[in-house]
Motif scaffolding. Structure first.
Motif, PDB file in Angstrom:
ATOM      1  N   ALA C 249      61.184  46.583  44.461  1.00  0.00           N
ATOM      2  CA  ALA C 249      62.400  46.628  44.784  1.00  0.00           C
ATOM      3  C   ALA C 249      63.289  45.526  43.961  1.00  0.00           C
ATOM      4  O   ALA C 249      63.251  44.421  44.384  1.00  0.00           O
ATOM      5  N   ILE C 250      63.746  45.882  42.786  1.00  0.00           N
ATOM      6  CA  ILE C 250      64.196  45.041  41.924  1.00  0.00           C
ATOM      7  C   ILE C 250      65.801  44.839  42.202  1.00  0.00           C
ATOM      8  O   ILE C 250      66.318  45.867  43.040  1.00  0.00           O
ATOM      9  N   ARG C 251      66.509  43.688  41.982  1.00  0.00           N
ATOM     10  CA  ARG C 251      67.927  43.696  42.073  1.00  0.00           C
ATOM     11  C   ARG C 251      68.791  44.602  41.091  1.00  0.00           C
ATOM     12  O   ARG C 251      68.370  45.079  40.130  1.00  0.00           O
ATOM     13  N   PRO C 252      69.791  45.471  41.798  1.00  0.00           N
ATOM     14  CA  PRO C 252      70.726  46.267  40.792  1.00  0.00           C
ATOM     15  C   PRO C 252      70.907  45.835  39.552  1.00  0.00           C
ATOM     16  O   PRO C 252      71.262  44.601  39.651  1.00  0.00           O
ATOM     17  N   LEU C 283      57.900  34.335  32.963  1.00  0.00           N
ATOM     18  CA  LEU C 283      57.596  35.170  33.971  1.00  0.00           C
ATOM     19  C   LEU C 283      59.183  34.380  35.024  1.00  0.00           C
ATOM     20  O   LEU C 283      59.445  35.283  36.047  1.00  0.00           O
ATOM     21  N   GLU C 284      59.230  33.013  35.096  1.00  0.00           N
ATOM     22  CA  GLU C 284      60.233  32.632  35.973  1.00  0.00           C
ATOM     23  C   GLU C 284      61.589  33.203  35.804  1.00  0.00           C
ATOM     24  O   GLU C 284      62.284  33.487  36.674  1.00  0.00           O
ATOM     25  N   GLU C 285      61.766  33.416  34.582  1.00  0.00           N
ATOM     26  CA  GLU C 285      63.254  33.677  34.207  1.00  0.00           C
ATOM     27  C   GLU C 285      63.420  35.165  34.816  1.00  0.00           C
ATOM     28  O   GLU C 285      64.397  35.739  35.290  1.00  0.00           O
ATOM     29  N   ALA C 286      62.290  35.974  34.337  1.00  0.00           N
ATOM     30  CA  ALA C 286      62.235  37.420  34.994  1.00  0.00           C
ATOM     31  C   ALA C 286      62.367  37.553  36.506  1.00  0.00           C
ATOM     32  O   ALA C 286      63.173  38.418  36.984  1.00  0.00           O
ATOM     33  N   ALA C 287      61.856  36.576  37.027  1.00  0.00           N
ATOM     34  CA  ALA C 287      61.815  36.618  38.605  1.00  0.00           C
ATOM     35  C   ALA C 287      63.070  36.239  39.235  1.00  0.00           C
ATOM     36  O   ALA C 287      63.462  37.027  40.147  1.00  0.00           O
ATOM     37  N   ARG C 288      63.665  35.436  38.424  1.00  0.00           N
ATOM     38  CA  ARG C 288      64.950  34.929  38.810  1.00  0.00           C
ATOM     39  C   ARG C 288      65.984  36.081  38.732  1.00  0.00           C
ATOM     40  O   ARG C 288      66.921  36.216  39.776  1.00  0.00           O
ATOM     41  N   ARG C 289      65.910  36.914  37.616  1.00  0.00           N
ATOM     42  CA  ARG C 289      67.127  37.846  37.457  1.00  0.00           C
ATOM     43  C   ARG C 289      66.734  39.197  38.382  1.00  0.00           C
ATOM     44  O   ARG C 289      67.652  39.755  38.764  1.00  0.00           O
ATOM     45  N   THR C 290      65.502  39.439  38.619  1.00  0.00           N
ATOM     46  CA  THR C 290      65.168  40.575  39.185  1.00  0.00           C
ATOM     47  C   THR C 290      65.065  40.328  40.704  1.00  0.00           C
ATOM     48  O   THR C 290      65.106  41.528  41.673  1.00  0.00           O
ATOM     49  N   GLY C 291      64.882  39.072  41.199  1.00  0.00           N
ATOM     50  CA  GLY C 291      64.928  38.804  42.377  1.00  0.00           C
ATOM     51  C   GLY C 291      63.389  39.072  43.098  1.00  0.00           C
ATOM     52  O   GLY C 291      63.345  39.199  44.326  1.00  0.00           O
ATOM     53  N   LEU C 292      62.557  39.037  42.396  1.00  0.00           N
ATOM     54  CA  LEU C 292      60.955  39.389  42.592  1.00  0.00           C
ATOM     55  C   LEU C 292      60.366  38.138  42.699  1.00  0.00           C
ATOM     56  O   LEU C 292      60.638  37.385  42.128  1.00  0.00           O
ATOM     57  N   ARG C 293      59.299  37.990  43.303  1.00  0.00           N
ATOM     58  CA  ARG C 293      58.289  36.905  43.265  1.00  0.00           C
ATOM     59  C   ARG C 293      57.711  37.107  41.748  1.00  0.00           C
ATOM     60  O   ARG C 293      57.261  38.158  41.530  1.00  0.00           O
ATOM     61  N   PRO C 294      57.362  35.942  41.371  1.00  0.00           N
ATOM     62  CA  PRO C 294      56.286  35.792  40.039  1.00  0.00           C
ATOM     63  C   PRO C 294      55.330  36.606  40.178  1.00  0.00           C
ATOM     64  O   PRO C 294      54.954  37.482  39.169  1.00  0.00           O
ATOM     65  N   ASP C 295      54.484  36.608  41.103  1.00  0.00           N
ATOM     66  CA  ASP C 295      53.152  37.067  41.232  1.00  0.00           C
ATOM     67  C   ASP C 295      53.134  38.567  41.417  1.00  0.00           C
ATOM     68  O   ASP C 295      52.344  39.349  41.184  1.00  0.00           O
TER      69      ASP C 295
END
Lengths: 179, 251, 634
Positions: C249-252, C283-295
């Motif tokens: 479930a990624i952020r819109p 990974l951290e940047e992607a997690a921040r933008r998508t709202g997902l956990r890095p793992d």
């Protein structure tokens, strides 16, 4: 009132319409040596094909075969212009009735006349008597208003189907005959 | 002709629906309506008053964030069939030869007791006369008569198809036949298996052994079985027949 | 006898008693009850011989094979074709109602000229006149074809060949997106071999609910066991998300960031089979933008790389449109990084013509637009199309239905509805093997109504151009290839090309620039049009699909808006209440439903048939995927 009920009422209840063409089952059957299923056959899927099309009549009647007025009339009005005859069907049932000719004839080994009566020996097609209310043929109810003492082949109401099924102990359920 | 030659072994038609294979595409619902001559919705019809002899409902599990689609049709209850027992018209019967719960619109009075009695909400009332846009009546299935306003209808395991199969077998002088209901044929994932539960060798019998039914505890003996590897669906099935329909807004 | 009152009463009483001994009441009762079972306004069922015909469904471009059960030659039910190379024995909900399309309430049997009904030949003459004037004035003519790759498409291209400066266009479609970008990078057509894939990741694309041929992908999903894993990334819990083995479930609007994050992991962990071409995210940047956990991102990346051939598929949604360009490119690039064997070269059809993507055409350049009648099942908002048109541009539409778009066209030439004319069928553009077949008509078309090849030929003739050819050429061209295999079913057949044994070589990947989401003050929510394949397409839905949206809640119907209960609570909105959705581009009244599968902060508004125009108008005229929005109680 009794008299009116027994005599006048039936006369008023039905309208009489002659068939659009004449046909002698006797002439075709006995004389020409045809059987019922020559013209009233089945499709491969087991559906009863009903009344033959003009095209199948024309298979034999590509020209005039006899000298009767009815054949001349049929030939001129239907075969030559290639029109279908709008036959008025004495045994037509409502849409919610399912009758499988295949099951009765092929599996049950019944004769046509058991339901249709001696129709196959008739010399001419009688007028079609339509019930003014229900729209179905008088043959469904049968010739007698009281519906007692009907001979086999007279009457095609659900009661008649049920009576036969009861006699032969054949279970069909509701959806065996309704759809 | 005697009775023995006409009686055939009674069948008990049933279904097994694999909920893990249902994709919720709705193909079965449209195919079902086409097969049974159910008309397109009346302009005022809602999810409450429309007719969907087969309805795919979406259910969710909050804990596992799981989603499943459940095809729900008449469950063909075989024991103390609730709709049959309440019908004042004897318009409902369980067929001795097929086990199908028969609904006779010709006899139906429209009292809707059966709809109240049905634990699965699988019965539908004709609030309007069936109507098709001009010309579309030529696309009606010749094997099923359209119903009129004021009567109840429901799934009958596609009797129209059974009739056709029966006729075809009869042409070969046989009473043995198999047929496939429209939803079973339509399912692109083959989630539905249909057949005779009396035949222990049939696919449907074998799959039914490892399955569950909705509201089994009511003891109505449904003949539609469901399968799933998800435990929450089994729990759900023991609790509800179908997710309740919305509040009735218009009577 | 003298008549007294007593005599009269006695007679009346006697008569009444006697009636019971006549058949009158009993017979009347019987007849009336039969009469009430057979109302004259309920249509009788058709009678006639039962036959089977074979053809293909043309509701969208997937080309699924159908068997039509007919009574007296008229189809009354459709069934799938076992073993069909495109549909794999499956059909979708649209197909099962397709045989009723010729009798749709909005069927067009006459032409339309500026909204007024005219005879079909008058409409066609008007179209010829527009085209001739455009040629004489050297104005830009465009053809919009939702199903490029057919022989008819080649005929359009030939027609345009006689009109200098003209363009042959195709609107976006999910199936063309990722495969199209990969083809561009490889310099030759590429497609997906789904059978070879062991992991399939779809991003913002309903792979299992309206992508390509429904039957083929659903069969692959249903029989996957442990062989194939389906992963799906999308903000909402759509049907595909519900069916996937894993829903991410990624952020819109974070599809690009998610893909670039995966790329970053592949590069960092040495799993990439191609050089990293662009600044893949940490990974951290992607997690921040998508709202997902890095793992989560890490696990998905490793699953993609570690299970054998993987496919990553974008393209967007049939209703809410394509993903932004950066997302589509990042998704395509992932396939290159993974070096997937499931991405294969594909022989094009011999008559295939390259089409220009509609969205790539400069705004305000087209003077005359000819819109083909075929539908690919996807939405194309009128405003997006209009943006590409010059002032005073004229639209000629070929249509079998009176849709909103048809009413707004300058001329509508009535053409055959689905199943009324011989139509071509091709494989979805994403397939690794091309296919071509003919779908024979199932019913006769109404008098005066044209077929599409007829219209193209008449347009060419009217402009004194050489005849653009015919569909027959296609089968000759395919026979001349001397390869592939033909699947025959009944009186229909479909040819499938053989595998292209060549190799795909990708040029260096271009730099992908992330588009910054535009922020609008005062619009804290995100509005997303929602729907299902066919719901907002160029042709109406089959009438029986009301079962899915109006008579049940399987699919959203017009005017429905879904929000997460928490979103509604924050705004003080009640379940089933009416509200107004507002965006910078407009506002619309909606009926609210609560749905926990909608992410918080999102308003999903159903885009449905004629109502879709109203919903798309809320999204502006460049993109119809989302818009900043707010909700107000009304």
């Amino acid at each position: 009132m009794l008299a009116a009920g027994w005599l006048l009422f039936p006369a008023l209840l039905y309208t009489s319409t002659p068939q659009p063409a004449q046909f002698s089952h006797q002439a075709h059957g006995e004389a020409a040596g045809l059987t019922c299923d020559t013209c009233h056959g089945f499709t491969a899927e087991g559906r009863f094909a009903g009344i033959p099309t003009t095209e199948s009549c024309a298979g034999c009647h590509s020209g005039l075969l006899g000298e009767t007025e009815s054949e001349k009339h049929f030939f001129a009005n239907f075969v030559e212009p290639g029109r279908e005859v709008n036959w008025l069907i004495y045994s037509r049932q409502p849409d919610n009735v399912r009758f499988s000719h295949a099951r009765h004839v092929q599996v049950g080994k019944m004769e046509c006349a058991e339901c249709h009566g001696p129709h196959g020996e008739s010399e001419s097609l009688k007028a079609f008597e339509r019930n003014r209310i229900s729209g179905y043929s008088r043959d469904i109810w049968g010739p007698r208003m009281l519906r007692v003492g009907l001979k086999p082949g007279q009457g095609m109401k659900m009661d008649d189907c049920m009576a036969c099924h009861r006699d032969r102990q054949v279970e069909a359920g509701c959806l065996g005959c309704h759809r | 002709m005697n009775a023995e030659t006409v009686e055939r072994a009674p069948r008990r038609y049933g279904m097994v629906i694999d909920l893990d294979r249902c994709s919720g595409c709705g193909a079965c619902m449209v195919a079902c309506s086409a097969e049974n001559n159910v008309p397109p919705a009346h302009p005022q019809a809602t999810e409450r008053t429309g007719i969907t002899l087969l309805r795919v409902v979406q259910v969710k599990d909050a804990a596992s964030r799981g989603v499943a689609f459940i095809p729900m049709m008449c469950q063909q209850c075989g024991d103390d069939t609730p709709c049959m027992t309440v019908c004042p018209q004897q318009a409902v019967e369980v067929d001795k030869l097929t086990g199908v719960v028969e609904q006779m619109p010709q006899r139906c009075l429209g009292c809707r007791y059966c709809m109240t009695a049905c634990p699965f909400q699988a019965r539908f009332f004709n609030w309007w006369d069936p109507e098709w846009p001009a010309g579309m009546e030529t696309t009606l299935n010749p094997g099923a008569a359209p119903r009129m306003r004021g009567v109840v209808e429901k799934c009958d395991f596609c009797q129209s198809r059974m009739h056709a199969a029966e006729d075809k077998a009869a042409m070969e002088g046989s009473r043995e036949f198999e047929y496939t209901p429209a939803c079973v044929e339509a399912c692109p994932t083959r989630a539905i298996v249909f057949g005779d539960l009396n035949d222990p060798e049939s696919d449907v019998s074998r799959q039914a052994r490892n399955s569950f039914r909705f509201l089994e505890r009511l003891g109505t003996g449904p003949k539609v079985y469901y399968r799933s590897r998800r435990p929450w669906l089994r729990t759900l099935a023991s609790r509800v027949g179908a997710p309740p329909k919305k509040e009735n807004g218009n009577g | 006898m003298t008549g007294t009152r007593r005599n009269l009463l006695a007679f009346g009483g006697g008569a009444a008693a006697a009636v019971a001994f006549t058949p009158i009441p009993w017979k009347l009762l019987d007849d009336v009850s039969i009469w009430t079972q057979n109302w004259s306004w309920i249509p009788p069922v058709p009678r006639g011989e039962i036959t089977v015909k074979h053809s293909a469904c043309t509701m969208c471009g997937a080309g699924c094979g159908v068997q039509a059960h007919c009574v007296g030659g008229q189809p009354f039910g459709l069934a799938p074709v076992a073993g069909h190379p495109l549909s794999h024995g499956g059909l979708c909900a649209l197909a099962y109602g397709a045989h009723q399309m010729p009798y749709h309430a909005r069927r067009l049997r006459k032409g339309l000229s500026r909204g007024a009904e005219v005879a079909p030949d008058v409409a066609l003459a008007h179209a010829v006149e527009i085209l001739r004037d455009a040629r004489d004035a050297r104005r830009v003519v465009a053809v919009l074809d939702e199903r490029p790759g057919r022989m008819v498409s080649a005929m359009y291209a030939r027609l345009l060949g006689g009109l200098p400066g003209s363009v042959y266009l195709t609107p976006p479609a999910p199936e063309r997106a990722t495969a199209g970008i990969l083809s561009g990078w490889a310099g030759r057509p590429a497609g997906f071999d789904f059978e070879k894939a062991r992991t399939i990741l779809s991003i913002g694309t309903p792979l299992l609910d309206g992508f390509g041929a429904a039957g083929a992908l659903l069969a692959l999903w249903a029989n996957r066991e442990d062989r194939v894993r389906f992963l799906h990334a999308e903000p909402r819990q759509s049907h595909t998300a519900a069916l996937a083995d894993r829903w991410i479930a990624i952020r819109p609007g974070s599809e690009a960031a998610f893909a670039l994050g995966l790329a970053g992991v592949l590069v960092r962990d040495g799993l990439a089979k191609a050089p990293a071409p662009y600044g893949a995210f940490s990974l951290e940047e992607a997690a921040r933008r998508t709202g997902l956990r890095p793992d989560t991102i890490l696990a998905v990346a490793h699953e993609l790389a570690g299970r054998g051939p993987a496919l990553v598929i974008g393209g967007g949604d049939p209703v809410s449109g394509p993903l932004p360009r950066d997302a589509e490119q990042s998704i395509a690039a992932l396939n290159v990084l993974l070096g997937s064997e499931a991405v294969c070269p594909r022989h094009p059809l011999p008559f295939e013509r390259p089409a220009t993507p509609l969205l790539d055409v400069p705004d305000g350049t087209i003077s005359v637009l000819i819109a083909d009648a075929a539908s690919n099942g996807c939405a194309l908002p009128e405003a997006v199309l209009r943006r590409k048109l010059a002032n005073n541009a004229q639209i000629i539409r070929l249509s079998a239905f009176q849709t909103t778009a048809a009413r707004r066209a300058d001329v509508v030439v009535p053409v055959a509805a689905p199943s009324e004319a011989l139509e071509e069928v091709t494989a979805p553009a994403c397939n690794a093997r091309a296919a071509w077949g003919l779908a024979p008509p199932l019913v006769e078309r109404p008098e005066g109504v044209y077929t599409v090849p007829e219209v193209v030929a008449r347009l060419a003739e009217g402009c004194q151009m050489p005849a653009p050819g015919s569909i027959d050429e296609a089968s000759e061209a395919i026979q001349a290839l001397g390869r592939g295999s033909t699947f025959e079913f009944g009186d229909a057949s479909i040819w499938t090309d053989s595998e292209d044994s060549g190799q795909l070589e990708f040029a260096a990947l271009p730099e992908i620039r992330l588009e910054e989401p535009s922020l609008a003050d005062g619009f804290p929510l995100t509005l997303m049009p929602a729907g299902w394949r066919g719901a907002a397409a160029a042709i109406p839905l089959p009438p029986l699909t009301t079962k899915l949206y109006q008579e049940s809640e399987l699919r959203p119907g017009a005017r429905e808006a879904r929000v997460h209960p928490a979103t509604a609570r924050d705004l003080g909105l009640a379940r089933q209440s009416r509200a107004t959705a507002e965006t910078p581009y407009g506002s619309a009244a909606v009926s609210l439903r609560f749905d926990e599968s909608v992410p918080p902060g999102v308003v999903e508004v159903a885009a449905h048939e004629d109502d879709a125009a109203r919903v798309f108008a809320l999204c502006g005229d460049t993109c119809w995927r989302s818009a900043p929005a707010r909700l107000r109680r009304s």
